[in-house]
Design a protein around this motif. Structure first.
Motif, PDB file in Angstrom:
ATOM      1  N   ASP A   1      20.035  12.204  16.121  1.00 26.69           N
ATOM      2  CA  ASP A   1      18.642  11.974  16.562  1.00 26.69           C
ATOM      3  C   ASP A   1      17.746  13.137  16.150  1.00 26.69           C
ATOM      4  OD1 ASP A   1      19.210   9.597  17.805  1.00 26.69           O
ATOM      5  OD2 ASP A   1      19.398  10.447  19.823  1.00 26.69           O
ATOM      6  N   ILE A   2      18.259  14.351  16.379  1.00 16.33           N
ATOM      7  CA  ILE A   2      17.449  15.541  16.099  1.00 16.33           C
ATOM      8  C   ILE A   2      17.205  15.659  14.596  1.00 16.33           C
ATOM      9  CG2 ILE A   2      17.282  18.057  16.344  1.00 16.33           C
ATOM     10  CD1 ILE A   2      19.160  17.808  18.794  1.00 16.33           C
ATOM     11  N   VAL A   3      18.286  15.438  13.811  1.00 13.87           N
ATOM     12  CA  VAL A   3      18.153  15.509  12.348  1.00 13.87           C
ATOM     13  C   VAL A   3      17.117  14.484  11.880  1.00 13.87           C
ATOM     14  CG1 VAL A   3      19.356  15.068  10.166  1.00 13.87           C
ATOM     15  CG2 VAL A   3      20.441  16.452  11.960  1.00 13.87           C
ATOM     16  N   GLN A   4      17.171  13.296  12.453  1.00 12.42           N
ATOM     17  CA  GLN A   4      16.225  12.248  12.050  1.00 12.42           C
ATOM     18  C   GLN A   4      14.786  12.655  12.352  1.00 12.42           C
ATOM     19  OE1 GLN A   4      17.324   9.611  10.191  1.00 12.42           O
ATOM     20  NE2 GLN A   4      15.118   9.405   9.850  1.00 12.42           N
ATOM     21  N   ARG A   5      14.596  13.292  13.518  1.00 15.47           N
ATOM     22  CA  ARG A   5      13.246  13.739  13.879  1.00 15.47           C
ATOM     23  C   ARG A   5      12.728  14.770  12.880  1.00 15.47           C
ATOM     24  NH1 ARG A   5      11.104  13.313  19.080  1.00 15.47           N
ATOM     25  NH2 ARG A   5       9.449  14.688  18.358  1.00 15.47           N
ATOM     26  N   ILE A   6      13.634  15.678  12.434  1.00 14.62           N
ATOM     27  CA  ILE A   6      13.214  16.705  11.477  1.00 14.62           C
ATOM     28  C   ILE A   6      12.866  16.042  10.135  1.00 14.62           C
ATOM     29  CG2 ILE A   6      13.909  18.800  10.239  1.00 14.62           C
ATOM     30  CD1 ILE A   6      15.793  19.436  12.617  1.00 14.62           C
ATOM     31  N   ILE A   7      13.673  15.055   9.737  1.00 11.08           N
ATOM     32  CA  ILE A   7      13.389  14.327   8.488  1.00 11.08           C
ATOM     33  C   ILE A   7      12.028  13.639   8.596  1.00 11.08           C
ATOM     34  CG2 ILE A   7      14.110  12.372   7.027  1.00 11.08           C
ATOM     35  CD1 ILE A   7      17.040  13.071   7.822  1.00 11.08           C
ATOM     36  N   ASP A   8      11.816  12.932   9.723  1.00 11.98           N
ATOM     37  CA  ASP A   8      10.570  12.166   9.913  1.00 11.98           C
ATOM     38  C   ASP A   8       9.339  13.059   9.954  1.00 11.98           C
ATOM     39  OD1 ASP A   8      12.109   9.950  10.021  1.00 11.98           O
ATOM     40  OD2 ASP A   8      11.979   9.665  12.195  1.00 11.98           O
ATOM     41  N   GLU A   9       9.475  14.182  10.672  1.00  7.81           N
ATOM     42  CA  GLU A   9       8.267  14.977  10.909  1.00  7.81           C
ATOM     43  C   GLU A   9       7.999  16.029   9.850  1.00  7.81           C
ATOM     44  OE1 GLU A   9       8.271  14.778  15.742  1.00  7.81           O
ATOM     45  OE2 GLU A   9       7.067  16.298  14.734  1.00  7.81           O
ATOM     46  N   LYS A  10       9.067  16.537   9.224  1.00  8.68           N
ATOM     47  CA  LYS A  10       8.862  17.643   8.285  1.00  8.68           C
ATOM     48  C   LYS A  10       9.233  17.283   6.854  1.00  8.68           C
ATOM     49  CE  LYS A  10       7.209  20.143  11.405  1.00  8.68           C
ATOM     50  NZ  LYS A  10       5.851  20.674  11.383  1.00  8.68           N
ATOM     51  N   GLY A  11       9.780  16.095   6.673  1.00  5.07           N
ATOM     52  CA  GLY A  11      10.081  15.641   5.321  1.00  5.07           C
ATOM     53  C   GLY A  11      11.237  16.373   4.652  1.00  5.07           C
TER      54      GLY A  11
END
Ligand SMILES: [Zn+2]
Length: 330
Positions: A8-18
């Motif tokens: 979940d956390i990795v996905q959030r970083i991908i989504d928000e910071k590219g």
């Protein structure tokens, strides 16, 4: 530990910071090495997200804002102020009477609709008034034409005015019960406006499920709802009109009960008009010039490049009465 899995956390970083998954993994491993594996992978991902300025959902925090809700959000407790409470609506499904109630809630970030289906929760709402603070959990979030909707579930626990909980005022005129002028409307605003119906179009109808009010399909001689199976369909009106408050005019759309409030027709009369649209002319003449107070959401119609009002509550407004109220309050 943080209420979120490593993925979940990795996905959030991908989504928000590219960042790519690989880039994040390298950062996580670096961090683990530096801290000699004293923390978990989740912990390391959490630190990296923090360093990148990403606010992860922290369930223990009490200040989760409506603005940050998204569909799929879980495990959150929300505190919100009641801005308006709308009439309980009844529906019939498989010969069982059901109820639904909508409220408008807000905090200092945004407003949204709160939808309650459970009858015991609806009866709790009897005690609730605009201005009260609600604290509840176990809800889900849906996007609709009215914007974000928060739906309670059967297991949602509701507290009214819990001690020590403070909710900021929504920074909009609407939440203070003030009217907004049509000329000042902007996109995605929840507003209340007062004015006169200056044009009305023939109502359109669709066949809907009595419970969820969604469009149904006709299969093998039966009406079928995707969610509720075979149902006895109801005829739902959609009414389009132009509304004028002296500062401007806005195209306005009303569905179901709200359209019925303007039309003032029984279900039988509605079916008659659906079959025989000519009969609407007479009703149209009565409606034109009527004055109302509408609350709803301002949406942008991209096709026509104009703002439209999606109404979620209707009340009659009498200019004479309002003037008298004004005089007596002086
Ligand atoms: Zn349904």
């Amino acid at each position: 530990m943080f209420g979120m899995t490593y993925e979940d956390i990795v996905q959030r970083i991908i989504d928000e910071k590219g960042l790519t998954k690989q880039e994040i993994e390298i950062k996580v491993n670096d961090r683990l090495k530096k801290l000699s594996d004293l923390i978990s992978k989740e912990g390391a991902a959490h630190i990296i997200a923090n360093e990148l300025g990403i606010k992860l959902i922290d369930q223990s925090k009490r200040d989760f804002k409506i603005k940050n809700l998204f569909s799929g959000v879980r495990g959150i407790t929300l505190n919100a102020r009641v801005i308006a409470k709308y009439d309980v609506r009844e529906f019939n499904r498989n010969n069982t009477l059901g109820k639904v109630q909508n409220l408008l809630i807000g905090d200092d970030s945004e407003t949204c609709r709160l939808v309650i289906w459970d009858t015991s929760q609806i009866s709790i709402m009897d005690k609730v008034n605009p201005g009260d603070i609600l604290r509840f959990n176990e809800f889900y979030v849906k996007e609709s034409s009215f914007g974000k909707e928060v739906h309670l579930t059967n297991s949602s626990k509701i507290e009214i005015n819990p001690s020590g909980v403070v909710v900021g005022e929504t920074n909009s005129d609407f939440s203070k019960g003030e009217l907004v002028k049509i000329k000042d409307l902007t996109e995605s605003q929840n507003v209340m406006i007062q004015g006169t119906i200056v044009q009305v179009f023939d109502p359109r109808f669709y066949d809907a499920c009595p419970e969820c009010r969604k469009k149904v399909t006709f299969e093998n001689g039966m009406f079928k709802c995707n969610e509720h199976g075979n149902i006895k369909e109801i005829s739902v009106p959609i009414l389009n009109l132009y509304f004028d408050d002296g500062t401007g005019v806005i195209r306005t759309v009303l569905f179901r009960e709200n359209a019925k409030k303007i039309l003032c027709l029984s279900d039988e009369e509605l079916i008659e008009i659906r079959k025989n649209p000519d009969k609407f002319n007479e009703i149209k003449e009565r409606i034109l010039g009527e004055q109302y107070k509408f609350s709803g959401r301002v949406n942008k119609n991209e096709v026509y490049d104009r703002l439209e009002l999606n109404v979620n509550s209707v009340s009659r407004f009498d200019a004479k009465e309002t003037a008298q109220e004004l005089i007596s309050s002086l």
